[in-house]
Scaffold this motif. Sequence first.
Motif, PDB file in Angstrom:
ATOM      1  N   GLY A  45      39.510 -63.863  29.806  1.00 18.95           N
ATOM      2  CA  GLY A  45      38.130 -63.613  29.430  1.00 18.95           C
ATOM      3  C   GLY A  45      38.113 -62.597  28.307  1.00 18.95           C
ATOM      4  N   LEU A  46      36.943 -62.274  27.805  1.00 20.88           N
ATOM      5  CA  LEU A  46      36.856 -61.344  26.679  1.00 20.88           C
ATOM      6  C   LEU A  46      36.713 -59.918  27.172  1.00 20.88           C
ATOM      7  CD1 LEU A  46      35.249 -64.182  25.842  1.00 20.88           C
ATOM      8  CD2 LEU A  46      35.208 -62.974  23.654  1.00 20.88           C
ATOM      9  N   CYS A  77      38.316 -57.803  22.256  1.00 20.29           N
ATOM     10  CA  CYS A  77      39.586 -58.512  22.369  1.00 20.29           C
ATOM     11  C   CYS A  77      39.291 -59.980  22.644  1.00 20.29           C
ATOM     12  CB  CYS A  77      40.445 -57.918  23.488  1.00 20.29           C
ATOM     13  SG  CYS A  77      42.046 -58.738  23.667  1.00 20.29           S
ATOM     14  N   LEU A  78      39.488 -60.825  21.614  1.00 22.39           N
ATOM     15  CA  LEU A  78      39.265 -62.263  21.755  1.00 22.39           C
ATOM     16  C   LEU A  78      40.474 -62.985  22.317  1.00 22.39           C
ATOM     17  CD1 LEU A  78      37.463 -63.169  18.394  1.00 22.39           C
ATOM     18  CD2 LEU A  78      36.414 -62.929  20.642  1.00 22.39           C
ATOM     19  N   PHE A  79      41.669 -62.459  22.041  1.00 23.21           N
ATOM     20  CA  PHE A  79      42.876 -63.187  22.402  1.00 23.21           C
ATOM     21  C   PHE A  79      43.114 -63.254  23.909  1.00 23.21           C
ATOM     22  CE2 PHE A  79      43.714 -62.308  17.941  1.00 23.21           C
ATOM     23  CZ  PHE A  79      44.099 -63.569  17.519  1.00 23.21           C
ATOM     24  N   SER A  80      42.418 -62.418  24.670  1.00 23.10           N
ATOM     25  CA  SER A  80      42.499 -62.534  26.124  1.00 23.10           C
ATOM     26  C   SER A  80      41.708 -63.747  26.612  1.00 23.10           C
ATOM     27  CB  SER A  80      41.978 -61.255  26.791  1.00 23.10           C
ATOM     28  OG  SER A  80      40.689 -60.919  26.299  1.00 23.10           O
ATOM     29  N   ALA A  81      41.023 -64.412  25.667  1.00 22.30           N
ATOM     30  CA  ALA A  81      40.316 -65.663  25.960  1.00 22.30           C
ATOM     31  C   ALA A  81      40.730 -66.706  24.928  1.00 22.30           C
ATOM     32  CB  ALA A  81      38.812 -65.434  25.940  1.00 22.30           C
ATOM     33  N   SER A  82      42.026 -66.830  24.711  1.00 29.10           N
ATOM     34  CA  SER A  82      42.533 -67.685  23.632  1.00 29.10           C
ATOM     35  C   SER A  82      42.258 -69.167  23.865  1.00 29.10           C
ATOM     36  CB  SER A  82      44.037 -67.467  23.445  1.00 29.10           C
ATOM     37  OG  SER A  82      44.727 -67.778  24.637  1.00 29.10           O
ATOM     38  N   ALA A 102      36.954 -51.348  29.932  1.00 31.46           N
ATOM     39  CA  ALA A 102      36.354 -52.368  29.071  1.00 31.46           C
ATOM     40  C   ALA A 102      35.313 -53.161  29.849  1.00 31.46           C
ATOM     41  CB  ALA A 102      37.432 -53.309  28.535  1.00 31.46           C
ATOM     42  N   TRP A 103      34.344 -53.695  29.102  1.00 34.23           N
ATOM     43  CA  TRP A 103      33.423 -54.663  29.678  1.00 34.23           C
ATOM     44  C   TRP A 103      34.110 -56.020  29.655  1.00 34.23           C
ATOM     45  CZ3 TRP A 103      29.585 -52.912  32.324  1.00 34.23           C
ATOM     46  CH2 TRP A 103      28.959 -51.701  31.965  1.00 34.23           C
ATOM     47  N   ASP A 108      33.793 -68.692  30.237  1.00 32.81           N
ATOM     48  CA  ASP A 108      32.841 -69.803  30.244  1.00 32.81           C
ATOM     49  C   ASP A 108      31.452 -69.355  29.798  1.00 32.81           C
ATOM     50  OD1 ASP A 108      32.697 -68.270  32.566  1.00 32.81           O
ATOM     51  OD2 ASP A 108      31.924 -69.931  33.783  1.00 32.81           O
ATOM     52  N   ILE A 109      31.065 -68.144  30.187  1.00 29.40           N
ATOM     53  CA  ILE A 109      29.766 -67.603  29.775  1.00 29.40           C
ATOM     54  C   ILE A 109      29.737 -67.389  28.264  1.00 29.40           C
ATOM     55  CG2 ILE A 109      28.209 -65.620  29.935  1.00 29.40           C
ATOM     56  CD1 ILE A 109      28.176 -67.314  32.436  1.00 29.40           C
ATOM     57  N   TYR A 110      30.783 -66.727  27.751  1.00 27.27           N
ATOM     58  CA  TYR A 110      30.795 -66.414  26.320  1.00 27.27           C
ATOM     59  C   TYR A 110      30.886 -67.689  25.488  1.00 27.27           C
ATOM     60  CZ  TYR A 110      31.549 -63.712  22.092  1.00 27.27           C
ATOM     61  OH  TYR A 110      31.394 -63.160  20.851  1.00 27.27           O
TER      62      TYR A 110
END
Length: 218
Positions: A45-46, A77-82, A102-103, A108-110
């Motif tokens: 996830g992000l 951090c986008l790569f945690s949701a690659s 971090a938030w 799936d939501i993003y």
Amino acid sequence: MSFEEYFPVFNKLTPEEKDCLINSVSLKRIKKGTIVHNGNDDCLGLLLIISGQLRAYILSEEGREITIFRLFSRDMCLFSASCMMKNIQFDITVTAEKDTEAWFIPVDIYKSLMENSAVIANYTNDIIGTRFTDVVWLIEQIMWKSFDKRLALFLKEESSIEGTERLEITHEKIASHLGTAREVVTRMLKYFQGEKVVSLSRGIVEITDMKKLSEMSE
């Protein structure tokens, strides 16, 4: 420390989009040394960082690391949701360099919001563009800049990040950031010490002449 304060385009979203985000995010605490993401199949996830520090790096077949970029407060951090980015063809590892808060935004939501909100899509594309710029800058450094200049620049930036000229960092760690062998770092640091730019002790690199170090990095 509310999510709204950290998500830069929050006020541009519709009331429905705001509610969707607020109701789905959660606070995540990540201990130093934790692997946040490892490879394309890992889709946590992000993460929108509140405090702390994450490091993204790639690993060669020989096991050598090189830092691509680091993330700090208010970075996403986008790569945690690659899994959202199917065109990424290389594995990136993300670890926590410091205890991090971090938030956490479920992927799936993003992804749903990004597909339906031009504001979030543009924000995400801006982040991807910034990371691409980081990678291009890194390639330019490796190809066109001598190692002494790269090391001087790294020490200068590390001092700025940590807010001190006394850096608690090993030669091995520096080598991992710069994608080289520890022996190469040790030799160059000893040269810097001979030039009275740094002072070395076990696990410590102390900058003794910041002006000269800055000149060496240019």
